[in-house]
Design a protein around this motif. Structure first.
Motif, PDB file in Angstrom:
ATOM      1  N   LYS A 192       7.682   4.328  -3.275  1.00  0.00           N
ATOM      2  CA  LYS A 192       9.097   4.423  -2.889  1.00  0.00           C
ATOM      3  C   LYS A 192       9.977   4.630  -4.120  1.00  0.00           C
ATOM      4  O   LYS A 192      10.921   5.437  -4.101  1.00  0.00           O
ATOM      5  N   ALA A 193       9.658   3.934  -5.172  1.00  0.00           N
ATOM      6  CA  ALA A 193      10.434   4.106  -6.402  1.00  0.00           C
ATOM      7  C   ALA A 193      10.266   5.526  -6.950  1.00  0.00           C
ATOM      8  O   ALA A 193      11.233   6.149  -7.420  1.00  0.00           O
ATOM      9  N   GLU A 194       9.041   6.049  -6.888  1.00  0.00           N
ATOM     10  CA  GLU A 194       8.781   7.418  -7.358  1.00  0.00           C
ATOM     11  C   GLU A 194       9.575   8.430  -6.535  1.00  0.00           C
ATOM     12  O   GLU A 194      10.177   9.363  -7.075  1.00  0.00           O
ATOM     13  N   VAL A 195       9.578   8.255  -5.222  1.00  0.00           N
ATOM     14  CA  VAL A 195      10.297   9.176  -4.329  1.00  0.00           C
ATOM     15  C   VAL A 195      11.797   9.112  -4.603  1.00  0.00           C
ATOM     16  O   VAL A 195      12.482  10.149  -4.665  1.00  0.00           O
ATOM     17  N   ARG A 196      12.301   7.897  -4.793  1.00  0.00           N
ATOM     18  CA  ARG A 196      13.736   7.750  -5.049  1.00  0.00           C
ATOM     19  C   ARG A 196      14.135   8.434  -6.351  1.00  0.00           C
ATOM     20  O   ARG A 196      15.155   9.124  -6.427  1.00  0.00           O
ATOM     21  N   GLU A 249     -10.194   9.879  -3.891  1.00  0.00           N
ATOM     22  CA  GLU A 249     -10.440   8.528  -3.362  1.00  0.00           C
ATOM     23  C   GLU A 249      -9.268   7.965  -2.580  1.00  0.00           C
ATOM     24  O   GLU A 249      -9.433   7.417  -1.509  1.00  0.00           O
ATOM     25  N   THR A 250      -8.067   8.119  -3.089  1.00  0.00           N
ATOM     26  CA  THR A 250      -6.909   7.527  -2.420  1.00  0.00           C
ATOM     27  C   THR A 250      -6.006   8.567  -1.793  1.00  0.00           C
ATOM     28  O   THR A 250      -4.886   8.275  -1.416  1.00  0.00           O
ATOM     29  N   GLY A 251      -6.465   9.819  -1.663  1.00  0.00           N
ATOM     30  CA  GLY A 251      -5.606  10.882  -1.166  1.00  0.00           C
ATOM     31  C   GLY A 251      -5.090  10.625   0.231  1.00  0.00           C
ATOM     32  O   GLY A 251      -3.899  10.776   0.503  1.00  0.00           O
ATOM     33  N   ASN A 252      -5.961  10.221   1.139  1.00  0.00           N
ATOM     34  CA  ASN A 252      -5.551  10.004   2.523  1.00  0.00           C
ATOM     35  C   ASN A 252      -4.586   8.831   2.658  1.00  0.00           C
ATOM     36  O   ASN A 252      -3.657   8.868   3.465  1.00  0.00           O
ATOM     37  N   GLU A 253      -4.806   7.776   1.855  1.00  0.00           N
ATOM     38  CA  GLU A 253      -3.912   6.624   1.914  1.00  0.00           C
ATOM     39  C   GLU A 253      -2.561   6.945   1.283  1.00  0.00           C
ATOM     40  O   GLU A 253      -1.519   6.574   1.798  1.00  0.00           O
ATOM     41  N   GLU A 254      -2.597   7.671   0.166  1.00  0.00           N
ATOM     42  CA  GLU A 254      -1.353   7.921  -0.548  1.00  0.00           C
ATOM     43  C   GLU A 254      -0.398   8.817   0.231  1.00  0.00           C
ATOM     44  O   GLU A 254       0.813   8.612   0.192  1.00  0.00           O
ATOM     45  N   ILE A 255      -0.940   9.793   0.927  1.00  0.00           N
ATOM     46  CA  ILE A 255      -0.050  10.678   1.672  1.00  0.00           C
ATOM     47  C   ILE A 255       0.703   9.907   2.747  1.00  0.00           C
ATOM     48  O   ILE A 255       1.867  10.167   3.038  1.00  0.00           O
ATOM     49  N   ARG A 256       0.042   8.878   3.305  1.00  0.00           N
ATOM     50  CA  ARG A 256       0.740   8.054   4.295  1.00  0.00           C
ATOM     51  C   ARG A 256       1.827   7.220   3.616  1.00  0.00           C
ATOM     52  O   ARG A 256       2.916   7.030   4.168  1.00  0.00           O
ATOM     53  N   LYS A 257       1.572   6.735   2.410  1.00  0.00           N
ATOM     54  CA  LYS A 257       2.582   5.958   1.692  1.00  0.00           C
ATOM     55  C   LYS A 257       3.813   6.816   1.379  1.00  0.00           C
ATOM     56  O   LYS A 257       4.955   6.346   1.447  1.00  0.00           O
ATOM     57  N   TYR A 258       3.554   8.064   1.014  1.00  0.00           N
ATOM     58  CA  TYR A 258       4.675   8.970   0.752  1.00  0.00           C
ATOM     59  C   TYR A 258       5.524   9.169   2.013  1.00  0.00           C
ATOM     60  O   TYR A 258       6.756   9.253   1.947  1.00  0.00           O
ATOM     61  N   MET A 296      -1.506  -1.292  -0.316  1.00  0.00           N
ATOM     62  CA  MET A 296      -2.747  -0.690   0.116  1.00  0.00           C
ATOM     63  C   MET A 296      -3.552  -0.303  -1.110  1.00  0.00           C
ATOM     64  O   MET A 296      -3.144  -0.540  -2.247  1.00  0.00           O
ATOM     65  N   GLN A 297      -4.705   0.290  -0.859  1.00  0.00           N
ATOM     66  CA  GLN A 297      -5.570   0.700  -1.966  1.00  0.00           C
ATOM     67  C   GLN A 297      -4.818   1.648  -2.884  1.00  0.00           C
ATOM     68  O   GLN A 297      -4.132   2.553  -2.443  1.00  0.00           O
ATOM     69  N   GLY A 298      -4.933   1.465  -4.206  1.00  0.00           N
ATOM     70  CA  GLY A 298      -4.206   2.301  -5.142  1.00  0.00           C
ATOM     71  C   GLY A 298      -2.804   1.773  -5.332  1.00  0.00           C
ATOM     72  O   GLY A 298      -2.546   0.566  -5.296  1.00  0.00           O
ATOM     73  N   ARG A 299      -1.888   2.666  -5.533  1.00  0.00           N
ATOM     74  CA  ARG A 299      -0.509   2.265  -5.755  1.00  0.00           C
ATOM     75  C   ARG A 299       0.103   1.683  -4.490  1.00  0.00           C
ATOM     76  O   ARG A 299      -0.200   2.107  -3.389  1.00  0.00           O
ATOM     77  N   ALA A 340      14.917  -0.018   4.175  1.00  0.00           N
ATOM     78  CA  ALA A 340      14.291   0.109   2.861  1.00  0.00           C
ATOM     79  C   ALA A 340      14.656  -1.064   1.960  1.00  0.00           C
ATOM     80  O   ALA A 340      15.771  -1.556   1.968  1.00  0.00           O
ATOM     81  N   ARG A 341      13.657  -1.509   1.160  1.00  0.00           N
ATOM     82  CA  ARG A 341      13.920  -2.545   0.168  1.00  0.00           C
ATOM     83  C   ARG A 341      13.381  -2.065  -1.168  1.00  0.00           C
ATOM     84  O   ARG A 341      12.332  -2.528  -1.652  1.00  0.00           O
ATOM     85  N   PRO A 342      13.997  -1.051  -1.786  1.00  0.00           N
ATOM     86  CA  PRO A 342      13.493  -0.506  -3.045  1.00  0.00           C
ATOM     87  C   PRO A 342      13.520  -1.534  -4.157  1.00  0.00           C
ATOM     88  O   PRO A 342      14.379  -2.414  -4.196  1.00  0.00           O
ATOM     89  N   SER A 343      12.564  -1.408  -5.058  1.00  0.00           N
ATOM     90  CA  SER A 343      12.468  -2.361  -6.177  1.00  0.00           C
ATOM     91  C   SER A 343      13.551  -2.077  -7.205  1.00  0.00           C
ATOM     92  O   SER A 343      14.061  -0.985  -7.314  1.00  0.00           O
TER      93      SER A 343
END
Length: 674
Positions: free
Chosen positions: A77-81, A114-123, A68-71, A7-10
């Motif tokens: 990663k910052a949100e999850v942390r 619109e970005t639901g499928n992409e965002e779940i993968r980012k999470y 990727m598209q969206g955030r 991980a390389r968190p901001s």
């Protein structure tokens, strides 16, 4: 390098540093591999176009960190942390929102934005980098992630999700049972709705199942010691006996598939299947015994007339109804009709499972003389001793031994030798010794590929031990007593049964059966194996009087055949036995003998052995094909019926009127005299 350490968190969050305990922290003994070392490809993700040309996609386990598209990944990663850190400090608002992200993915909810499928993968990517933080306090979030719909998504998501499972199990050993259990949940059958998620192409049930094993294989390769945790989970989640045929077949097929990438579980898995099969077998036989014989025969006939069902998983791919969700007719609502339907379902289930097991074992015996065949048969023998033999009501499971033991002479010797050893070991419970004698007699009598030499050796071995038992106990014997001499009577009954079926193999005259006239041998003086007649005479006419205690149908058939062949004449003894009451010699009720339990202890039948022979005719109509060529049916003796009409003895005629054909009393289906 471990996925959790990349991980390389901001800023301003501190970067995570890899530590040694990260991949070694586990509740299991053994080693944990790095994600790179798991060397897992994507063979299981899709059905190959042909058996000779398989699609192969390399799986790079490193987290893909691009915008990727969206955030971006970094933002999530910052949100999850923040959510995890806040939760550990008592502020769970963002943590609960994060849980809801995955909870909303269950049943395909909220994936159309619109970005639901992409965002779940980012999470999933983000959580993979922070698995070291997902301790016990974050179990709610972990369960939400494990419960989300992941099987039916695209391959890029699948790879990310499977990597998360592996990283989580590596960094947090306490989650290994939960991860494995969630995967095993799919073994009874994957619902088609899992492969029809909004925003994704449809995925077939075959591909869904492949993806389950893709994930399981990855976790087990990453953490080899996890197989020790998987074994009890497979046991615990095996379908209950009253669950559907479809669930059982699917679960067993998935168990066998696990062996492909976890061969260390092979013995445990086959033992588990055998154990559960015996339980179904007992229940099925109990159900059949509770209904009328005509109804039972109709059920078996109805199953045999059904067309082949083909692949049970491909039948009605569009239907989400389970076997027991189907609408029943008004007639079936009646208690009797419902009961019959339940019995039929159990018979079909047992038949299908055994047919599958025969097909699974068969490849191991393609070369019966191979090490592979010998090893698998040793495993079968182990299941026989620990699971099948102690189960009195097992009716069909033991035919796995019956069939594969006859693949080679050394296997015949191995099974017969095991039964002999178990039958004559003094330190074993009497009931197991008696059951072993019944298995030995039934195998030798019914096995089509059991050579005459084996029949003679077994007959001589049992006879020698009987002679010793007689000599040890005759002086102190007051009369026939099943409680005291249960093993002696079981051995005697075994000899009588073998004689009735294999008397031809106990004759040493080489030219006895060469004449075209099947009755010609009756005019000859038959030469028997030396010593067997004298041995049987000593046993039968001893104070222990076995012909009074052994099952009456078997005794009657032996008397008839022995007299017809001029081997032995025991009718005067049978007549004398009619005046003997066994209850006067019984030393107790709890006799430990191999027989049915129940009330009526004062009846004579309570003090006699049951006609229990485990390889009586095979009933199941579909799987019966595996044993038909291995089986010796009951054969009449040429000239026996004609001689019975000419018999002048009134006592013998009275006795014969009460006789019931041996085969009809020791079996549950009919065989016709040849």
């Amino acid at each position: 390098m471990p996925a959790a350490s990349m991980a390389r968190p901001s800023a301003p969050l501190p970067a995570l540093k890899p530590t040694k305990p990260l991949l070694r922290r586990s509740t299991l003994s053994g080693t944990v591999r790095k994600a790179d070392d798991a060397d897992l490809d994507a063979d299981l993700l899709s059905v190959p176009p042909s058996p000779s040309k398989r699609a192969r996609v390399t799986f790079n386990p490193h987290v893909e960190e691009k915008v990727m598209q969206g955030r971006s990944v970094e933002q999530i990663k910052a949100e999850v942390r923040r959510a995890i850190d806040g939760h550990t400090k008592g502020d769970s608002e963002e943590y609960d929102i994060l849980k809801e992200v995955f909870s909303s993915q269950q049943r395909g909810q909220d994936t159309t934005r619109e970005t639901g499928n992409e965002e779940i993968r980012k999470y999933v990517h983000a959580l993979t980098n922070y698995v070291s933080l997902l301790g016990k306090s974050c179990s709610g979030l972990v369960k939400a992630v494990l419960d989300c719909d992941w099987l039916g998504r695209d391959e890029s998501f699948l790879k990310a999700y499977v990597q998360f499972l592996g990283s989580l199990a590596s960094a947090q050993g306490t989650y290994v049972p939960l991860v494995l259990s969630k995967l095993v949940d799919f073994f009874p059958g994957v619902r088609m709705s899992s492969g029809r998620l909004p925003g994704y192409p449809d995925v077939s049930r075959v591909q869904l199942t492949q993806r389950v094993h893709y994930a399981m294989k990855y976790v087990l390769r990453l953490i080899p010691s996890a197989s020790a945790t998987l074994s009890p989970i497979l046991d615990r989640q095996f379908p209950f006996a009253d669950e559907t045929k479809k669930a059982h077949i699917s679960y067993i097929e998935n168990l066998v598939r696990v062996i492909e990438y976890a061969p260390e579980l092979k013995s445990d898995i086959f033992s588990l299947i055998t154990d559960r099969l015996v339980k179904i077998d007992v229940q099925m036989q109990t159900d059949l015994d509770d209904i009328e014989d005509e109804v039972a025969a109709t059920i078996v006939q109805a199953i045999s007339m059904q067309p082949p069902s083909g692949n049970i998983h491909e039948a009605d791919e569009d239907s989400e109804e389970s076997d027991d969700d189907m609408v029943t007719s008004d007639d079936e609502s009646h208690d009797d009709a419902k009961r019959i339907k339940e019995v039929q379902d159990n018979v079909e289930k047992m038949d299908a499972i055994l047919d599958l097991l025969f097909s699974l074992y068969e490849p191991y015996f393609s070369d019966p003389n191979s090490i592979e065949a010998a090893t698998m048969f040793d495993s079968l023998l182990g299941h026989f001793q620990t699971i099948i033999l102690p189960t009195y009501h097992s009716r069909h499971t033991q035919f796995l031994l019956f069939h594969f033991a006859q693949k080679a002479e050394y296997l015949v010797d191995s099974f017969a030798g095991t039964c002999v050893k178990l039958a004559f070991e003094d330190n074993r419970p009497a009931v197991l010794r008696q059951a072993s004698a019944a298995y030995l007699a039934s195998f030798v009598a019914r096995g089509a590929h059991v050579q005459p030499s084996v029949v003679r050796v077994v007959f001589d071995t049992i006879g020698s031990n009987l002679d010793m038992l007689r000599a040890e106990n005759e002086l102190t014997c007051r009369g026939p007593d099943l409680r005291r001499f249960g093993t002696f009577y079981a051995m005697t009954q075994a000899l009588l049964y073998i004689f009735c079926f294999r008397w031809r193999d106990l004759i040493t005259s080489a030219d006895v059966f060469e004449d075209e006239d099947p009755t010609a041998f009756l005019s000859q003086e038959l030469t028997w194996v030396p010593g067997i007649k004298e041995m049987l005479m000593r046993v039968i006419y001893s104070n222990m009087n076995p012909l009074k205690v052994c099952s009456p149908p078997i005794v009657a058939e032996f008397a008839k055949i022995a007299h017809h062949l001029r081997f032995m004449y025991v009718y005067p003894l049978l007549e004398t036995n009619k005046r003997i009451r066994l209850s006067q010699f019984s030393s107790g009720v709890a006799n430990g003998a191999l027989r049915e339990t129940g009330s009526g202890v004062n009846r004579e039948s309570w003090h006699q052995l049951d006609a229990y022979f485990p390889f009586d005719p095979y009933q199941l109509p579909v799987s019966k094909r595996w044993v038909e060529d291995d089986y010796v049916p009951w054969k009449g003796i040429p000239g026996l019926d004609q001689d019975e009409d000419d018999d002048d003895s009134a006592d013998e005629e009275d006795e014969e009127e009460e006789e019931v054909d041996l085969e009809e009393d020791t079996a549950t289906d009919d065989e016709v005299d040849d």
